[in-house]
Motif scaffolding. Structure first.
Motif, mmCIF file in Angstrom:
data_model
loop_
_atom_site.group_PDB
_atom_site.id
_atom_site.type_symbol
_atom_site.label_atom_id
_atom_site.label_comp_id
_atom_site.label_asym_id
_atom_site.label_seq_id
_atom_site.Cartn_x
_atom_site.Cartn_y
_atom_site.Cartn_z
ATOM 1 N N ARG A 69 -56.505 -24.633 31.960
ATOM 2 C CA ARG A 69 -56.113 -24.123 33.434
ATOM 3 C C ARG A 69 -54.843 -23.431 33.221
ATOM 4 N NH1 ARG A 69 -59.019 -23.549 37.942
ATOM 5 N NH2 ARG A 69 -61.169 -24.581 37.733
ATOM 6 N N TYR A 72 -53.645 -20.140 32.268
ATOM 7 C CA TYR A 72 -53.576 -19.148 33.598
ATOM 8 C C TYR A 72 -52.318 -19.273 34.494
ATOM 9 C CZ TYR A 72 -55.547 -15.809 36.842
ATOM 10 O OH TYR A 72 -55.843 -14.841 37.708
ATOM 11 N N LEU A 102 -60.387 -23.404 32.076
ATOM 12 C CA LEU A 102 -60.363 -22.057 32.754
ATOM 13 C C LEU A 102 -61.701 -21.604 33.202
ATOM 14 C CD1 LEU A 102 -58.523 -19.941 29.860
ATOM 15 C CD2 LEU A 102 -57.436 -20.518 32.314
ATOM 16 N N GLN A 106 -61.228 -16.433 35.362
ATOM 17 C CA GLN A 106 -59.598 -16.138 34.926
ATOM 18 C C GLN A 106 -59.732 -15.741 33.359
ATOM 19 O OE1 GLN A 106 -59.207 -20.569 35.837
ATOM 20 N NE2 GLN A 106 -57.660 -19.961 37.224
#
Ligand SMILES: [Zn+2]
Length: 233
Positions: A69, A72, A102, A106
């Motif tokens: 994550r 992003y 993600l 995204q």
């Protein structure tokens, strides 16, 4: 020229593969101070393919593996700010599934930014060395091809961009895996062999420097020093 691989970013270090945001920023400043150009991975592939092609000696490629994550949340804003091309290698089984990963939404935003090239890290990130031990020869080859094919198909379905680059899970590769990757239409694959890229290297075993928090700036500077560039042919 050097290819760098990151995994996760955070203000605080949660584990060994997480690089603190300020450490990453300091490394980017070092690249700038040493007048490195950050170029897309595909620019290096084109240079490898064409003997007469010219690229500056001070070229760096940014890659990130696994699709955490923080790619992003942390890397994307920095890449946008500095116009940095990144090749992101994901394994689809985790996307929109594992809590650290993600989402496909995204991934699409990253792909559409024009800065991120979303490529394959196999389907579920197996350890091919272990899989070869516990499977028959034919089952193993079938398994590898499935991992490469399912990953490509799933990513292409979401990004609508071609997937032909691979990051070997755990950096594990050998002649058989390279042949299977070619059969699955991959044109390049990246390892974790910590070396600069030189002419003559197989595109299916491109070396990368794994960057972790402990690399810091002390471990980073030697990778891009003038001495490192002079050692190149
Ligand atoms: Zn990985």
């Amino acid at each position: 020229m050097v290819i760098l691989v990151y995994h996760r970013f955070s203000d605080r270090v949660a584990d060994s593969m997480t690089v603190r945001t300020q450490t990453f920023e300091a490394q980017l400043r070092l690249l700038k101070e040493h007048r490195y150009q950050v170029v897309p991975l595909r620019a290096v592939l084109a240079w490898l393919e064409e003997p007469s092609a010219v690229l500056p000696a001070k070229v760096a490629v940014l890659t990130a593996d696994d699709g955490h994550r923080s790619v992003y949340d942390v890397l994307f804003p920095i890449a946008r700010r500095d116009r940095l091309p990144v090749t992101l290698f994901i394994y689809p089984s985790a996307i929109s599934n594992a809590n650290y990963a993600l989402s496909w939404e995204q991934v699409s935003v990253l792909a559409q930014s024009g800065l991120f090239d979303i490529q394959s890290h196999t389907y579920w990130h197996p350890n091919f060395r272990h899989e070869r031990k516990r499977r028959s020869q034919s089952d193993y080859a079938r398994f590898v091809r499935q991992q490469l094919e399912m990953s490509r198909e799933r990513i292409e379905a979401h990004t609508r961009q071609p997937v032909d680059l691979l990051a070997w899970p755990f950096g594990i590769y050998d002649e058989q895996l390279m042949a299977l990757a070619t059969q699955e239409r991959y044109i390049a694959a990246l390892s974790l062999d910590a070396r600069p890229v030189r002419r003559g290297v197989s595109p299916l075993a491109l070396p990368r420097f794994l960057i972790v928090e402990a690399t810091g700036t002390k471990g980073f500077a030697p990778l891009i020093s003038d001495a490192a560039v002079r050692k190149l042919p």
